[in-house]
Design an enzyme around this catalytic site. Structure first.
Site, PDB file in Angstrom:
ATOM      1  CE  LYS A   1       7.881 -10.834   0.811  1.00 11.96           C
ATOM      2  NZ  LYS A   1       7.229 -10.345  -0.396  1.00 11.96           N
ATOM      3  N   PRO A   2       9.910  -6.904  -0.886  1.00 10.46           N
ATOM      4  CG  PRO A   2      10.081  -5.990  -3.043  1.00 10.46           C
ATOM      5  CD  PRO A   2      10.807  -6.886  -2.054  1.00 10.46           C
TER       6      PRO A   2
ATOM      7  CB  CYS B   1      -1.999   0.652   8.539  1.00  9.75           C
ATOM      8  SG  CYS B   1      -0.696   1.884   8.454  1.00  9.75           S
TER       9      CYS B   1
ATOM     10  CD  GLU C   1       5.272   0.253  12.751  1.00  8.25           C
ATOM     11  OE1 GLU C   1       4.070   0.579  12.858  1.00  8.25           O
ATOM     12  OE2 GLU C   1       6.164   0.722  13.464  1.00  8.25           O
ATOM     13  CG  LEU C   2       1.542  -6.155  13.102  1.00  6.78           C
ATOM     14  CD1 LEU C   2       1.282  -7.187  14.177  1.00  6.78           C
ATOM     15  CD2 LEU C   2       2.202  -6.794  11.891  1.00  6.78           C
TER      16      LEU C   2
ATOM     17  CD  GLU D   1      -6.175  -3.373   8.541  1.00  9.55           C
ATOM     18  OE1 GLU D   1      -5.690  -4.470   8.233  1.00  9.55           O
ATOM     19  OE2 GLU D   1      -5.530  -2.314   8.488  1.00  9.55           O
TER      20      GLU D   1
ATOM     21  CG  ASN E   1      -0.460   0.034   2.501  1.00  9.16           C
ATOM     22  OD1 ASN E   1       0.701  -0.342   2.699  1.00  9.16           O
ATOM     23  ND2 ASN E   1      -1.234   0.482   3.460  1.00  9.16           N
TER      24      ASN E   1
ATOM     25  CB  SER F   1       3.903 -10.571  -4.938  1.00  4.42           C
ATOM     26  OG  SER F   1       4.535 -11.432  -4.061  1.00  4.42           O
TER      27      SER F   1
ATOM     28  N   GLY G   1       2.726  -5.118   7.660  1.00  2.00           N
ATOM     29  CA  GLY G   1       1.707  -5.850   6.920  1.00  2.00           C
ATOM     30  C   GLY G   1       0.557  -6.201   7.841  1.00  2.00           C
TER      31      GLY G   1
HETATM   32  P1  NAP Z   1       0.234  -8.880   4.093  1.00  3.02           P
HETATM   33  O1  NAP Z   1      -0.605  -9.776   3.291  1.00  3.02           O
HETATM   34  O2  NAP Z   1       0.445  -9.188   5.524  1.00  3.02           O
HETATM   35  O3  NAP Z   1       1.654  -8.823   3.339  1.00  3.02           O
HETATM   36  C1  NAP Z   1       2.687  -7.992   3.766  1.00  3.02           C
HETATM   37  C2  NAP Z   1       4.011  -8.550   3.291  1.00  3.02           C
HETATM   38  O4  NAP Z   1       4.212  -9.817   3.892  1.00  3.02           O
HETATM   39  C3  NAP Z   1       4.100  -8.780   1.782  1.00  3.02           C
HETATM   40  O5  NAP Z   1       5.404  -8.507   1.357  1.00  3.02           O
HETATM   41  C4  NAP Z   1       3.801 -10.266   1.670  1.00  3.02           C
HETATM   42  O6  NAP Z   1       4.332 -10.858   0.524  1.00  3.02           O
HETATM   43  C5  NAP Z   1       4.512 -10.770   2.897  1.00  3.02           C
HETATM   44  N1  NAP Z   1       4.082 -12.092   3.331  1.00  3.02           N
HETATM   45  C6  NAP Z   1       2.888 -12.694   3.166  1.00  3.02           C
HETATM   46  N2  NAP Z   1       2.913 -13.920   3.725  1.00  3.02           N
HETATM   47  C7  NAP Z   1       4.137 -14.089   4.265  1.00  3.02           C
HETATM   48  C8  NAP Z   1       4.782 -15.146   4.974  1.00  3.02           C
HETATM   49  N3  NAP Z   1       4.156 -16.272   5.277  1.00  3.02           N
HETATM   50  N4  NAP Z   1       6.060 -14.966   5.357  1.00  3.02           N
HETATM   51  C9  NAP Z   1       6.714 -13.833   5.075  1.00  3.02           C
HETATM   52  N5  NAP Z   1       6.168 -12.791   4.409  1.00  3.02           N
HETATM   53  C10 NAP Z   1       4.890 -12.925   4.013  1.00  3.02           C
HETATM   54  O7  NAP Z   1      -0.284  -7.386   4.050  1.00  3.02           O
HETATM   55  P2  NAP Z   1      -0.691  -6.522   2.792  1.00  3.02           P
HETATM   56  O8  NAP Z   1      -2.003  -6.958   2.305  1.00  3.02           O
HETATM   57  O9  NAP Z   1       0.438  -6.477   1.810  1.00  3.02           O
HETATM   58  O10 NAP Z   1      -0.790  -5.060   3.442  1.00  3.02           O
HETATM   59  C11 NAP Z   1      -1.911  -4.597   4.079  1.00  3.02           C
HETATM   60  C12 NAP Z   1      -1.782  -4.741   5.585  1.00  3.02           C
HETATM   61  O11 NAP Z   1      -0.636  -4.036   6.033  1.00  3.02           O
HETATM   62  C13 NAP Z   1      -2.941  -4.126   6.330  1.00  3.02           C
HETATM   63  O12 NAP Z   1      -3.289  -4.955   7.400  1.00  3.02           O
HETATM   64  C14 NAP Z   1      -2.372  -2.804   6.823  1.00  3.02           C
HETATM   65  O13 NAP Z   1      -3.037  -2.270   7.955  1.00  3.02           O
HETATM   66  C15 NAP Z   1      -0.978  -3.181   7.121  1.00  3.02           C
HETATM   67  N6  NAP Z   1      -0.097  -2.010   7.149  1.00  3.02           N
HETATM   68  C16 NAP Z   1       0.387  -1.589   8.360  1.00  3.02           C
HETATM   69  C17 NAP Z   1       1.191  -0.456   8.412  1.00  3.02           C
HETATM   70  C18 NAP Z   1       1.740   0.044   9.714  1.00  3.02           C
HETATM   71  O14 NAP Z   1       2.646   0.859   9.685  1.00  3.02           O
HETATM   72  N7  NAP Z   1       1.243  -0.409  10.862  1.00  3.02           N
HETATM   73  C19 NAP Z   1       1.497   0.240   7.248  1.00  3.02           C
HETATM   74  C20 NAP Z   1       0.981  -0.219   6.030  1.00  3.02           C
HETATM   75  C21 NAP Z   1       0.192  -1.358   5.996  1.00  3.02           C
HETATM   76  P3  NAP Z   1       3.386 -11.152  -0.765  1.00  3.02           P
HETATM   77  O15 NAP Z   1       3.057  -9.828  -1.308  1.00  3.02           O
HETATM   78  O16 NAP Z   1       4.241 -11.955  -1.659  1.00  3.02           O
HETATM   79  O17 NAP Z   1       2.180 -11.889  -0.255  1.00  3.02           O
END
Ligand code: NAP
Length: 495
Positions: free
Chosen positions: A191-192, A301, A267-268, A398, A168, A194, A245
């Site tokens: 690791k950004p 987030c 940071e979740l 969310e 995002n 995908s 994430g």
């Molecule tokens: P996500 O599905 O948790 O993915 C985040 C990252 O983790 C991606 O690079 C993803 O790779 C990777 N990932 C997924 N499964 C993994 C595993 N088993 N092991 C290691 N890495 C893995 O989150 P998202 O949908 O990208 O982002 C949205 C979420 O992020 C929301 O919940 C949002 O609130 C949160 N967020 C929090 C903050 C903060 O500062 N608190 C800021 C921004 C976003 P792939 O892309 O390859 O799946």
């Protein structure tokens, strides 16, 4: 599938796709993945394939750790002033290339160009801020209470860091980690997500140009993040995991990191309340909610997920807010007049549709939007829902989209209880004309960050992070962000 078989985007020369679409960035070299796989990057506005990037395997992950380890000694021994100047150069290059970077972000993420421009400015600030921090890392010196010895505390780089970021904010979530890690003297593997790898690779090329030595920053993309991350965390040289994430993946990674007792920053997710009291400045609150709800089309987030309006201001706020939401221009992110771009994927649209349907089934009224348009692109219109039941799914999950649920409240105690009725605790927004009340509510709401009469909290100079299941640790701020990448070493000294 071979990456060369993909037709490149017409703007490939401008974006530098030719270099980074053919390799992972490991040890300062653009190199192919060990396997045959490629990951397609989709433009969410058109659903067209932009380009493909290599799909790293476990053996590529091992190579990245090796590269980060080889570069570690040289980087931690690089004088802070020199590290600072390289980080400063990263900032300057990002500012110089802001338009290109913003367009790239819009292309792969879909966000409106104006949001992408804001993100690049924010992302670049982490380099400027940490360039300034790099030369201000200091220790402590004191006398033990017993008088037996002196207490010296030295802060040292924690070691090799694995950084994982979401789609995002493809630039800012990466620089918010890379800049303090490098300032502290650590080497990293990023690791950004995908969906949005191109910005990460474009920035890697920029760091190289700024003078970041080979192996200090490594970037790899993978469609198998679980095994690839587990392989990196299993290497005893890796000492830090910094993840941004979802809370669900955060929990999985905490368990994985526990195996080698690796330091974690998390940071979740968030579920931010946006609270407006009767005595608030109505126009200011409307401006604030437009930012808090609609920055990044709600894919943030910190996005206002639950809008609580005191009874006396409910009708006036609702009318003005609905007019503003209905007037927003929806369109492809890269179009300069777009105010609300598409969602990241079809799946994201489907989740929003499920949440809206659930709210309607529990009595919510649709004041604008509420239905995804037919056709190409992952669009969802700005939507306002009135009379939303507190038991609706969108009160707990969310939304991550341009949907604004409105809830009515009467008293301070009632709204504080409602605001805290969530597993999350990232950001909260409060609008009131009474600063005393504002501070009182701010102290009672369970959140890591409070915006009082403001619609935006993010600032590289302030500690960003959440409480409860929104995370562990802080990024940015005067010493918080860099401290996540250092270990305190205590030396009991007699003399
Ligand atoms: P996500 O599905 O948790 O993915 C985040 C990252 O983790 C991606 O690079 C993803 O790779 C990777 N990932 C997924 N499964 C993994 C595993 N088993 N092991 C290691 N890495 C893995 O989150 P998202 O949908 O990208 O982002 C949205 C979420 O992020 C929301 O919940 C949002 O609130 C949160 N967020 C929090 C903050 C903060 O500062 N608190 C800021 C921004 C976003 P792939 O892309 O390859 O799946």
């Amino acid at each position: 599938m071979n990456g060369n078989q993909h037709s490149l985007h017409p703007d490939h020369d401008r974006f530098g796709f030719r270099s980074f679409s053919h390799g992972l960035y490991i040890g300062g070299v653009w190199r192919p993945a060990a396997g045959e796989g490629w990951i397609q990057v989709i433009d969410p506005s058109t659903e067209a394939v932009v380009v493909a990037v290599p799909d790293a395997t476990v053996s590529d992950a091992a190579a990245a750790v090796e590269a980060a380890a080889s570069a570690a000694k040289g980087w931690r021994e690089t004088p802070p002033r020199k590290r600072s100047e390289i980080l400063r150069r990263c900032f300057e290059l990002m500012v110089e290339r802001a338009e290109t970077l913003a367009t790239l972000i819009s292309l792969e993420n879909g966000k409106a160009l104006r949001d992408a421009q804001g993100e690049v400015a924010y992302a670049a600030e982490f380099f400027r801020w940490n360039a300034e921090e790099a030369v201000r890392i200091s220790g402590e010196f004191g006398i033990a209470p017993s008088g037996a010895n002196r207490i010296i505390v030295d802060y040292q780089p924690i070691g090799i860091c694995v950084l994982i970021t979401p789609w995002n904010f493809p630039a800012a979530m990466a620089t918010r980690k890379i800049a303090p890690a490098l300032a502290a003297g650590c080497t990293v593997i990023l690791k950004p997500a995908s969906e949005t790898p191109l910005t990460a690779y474009a920035l890697a090329a920029l760091y190289e140009e700024a003078g970041v030595p080979p192996g200090v920053v490594n970037v790899l993309t993978t469609s198998t993040p679980g095994p690839v991350t587990a392989a990196m965390l299993a290497d005893p040289r890796v000492r830090k995991l910094s993840f941004t994430g979802s809370t669900g993946i955060g929990r999985t990674l905490l368990a994985e990191a526990a195996k080698n007792v690796i330091s974690c920053s998390m940071e979740l997710g968030g579920n931010a309340p946006f609270i407006v009291f009767d005595d608030a400045d109505l126009d200011a609150a409307i401006e604030g909610v437009m930012v808090a709800k609609m920055r990044n089309a709600g894919e943030a987030c910190t996005a206002a997920n639950r809008i609580y309006l005191q009874s006396g201001i409910y009708d006036a706020f609702t009318e003005k807010f609905t007019q503003r939401m209905a007037a927003l221009r929806v369109g492809p992110g890269v179009d300069s007049d777009t105010e609300c771009g598409p969602m990241i994927t079809r799946k994201a649209v489907e989740k929003i549709e499920r949440l809206v349907a659930d709210a309607i089934s529990r009595g919510a009224r649709v004041l604008c939007g509420g239905r995804a348009p037919a056709g190409r692109g992952f669009f969802y219109p700005p939507t306002v829902l009135a009379d939303v039941s507190p038991t609706s799914d969108m009160g707990r999950e969310e939304i991550f989209g341009p949907v604004a649920p409105l809830y009515r409240f009467e008293s301070e105690a009632e709204v504080v209880a409602a605001a805290n009725d969530t597993e999350y605790g990232l950001a909260a927004y409060i609008y009131t004309g009474d600063i005393g009340r504002g501070m009182r509510i701010a102290s009672k709401v369970e959140a890591g960050m409070i915006a009082l009469n403001r619609g935006l909290v993010s600032d590289p100079a302030a500690p960003f992070g959440g409480v409860k299941q929104s995370g562990l640790g802080r990024e940015g701020g005067q010493h918080h962000g860099i401290a996540e990448f250092m270990e305190a070493k205590y030396i009991a000294t007699g003399f």
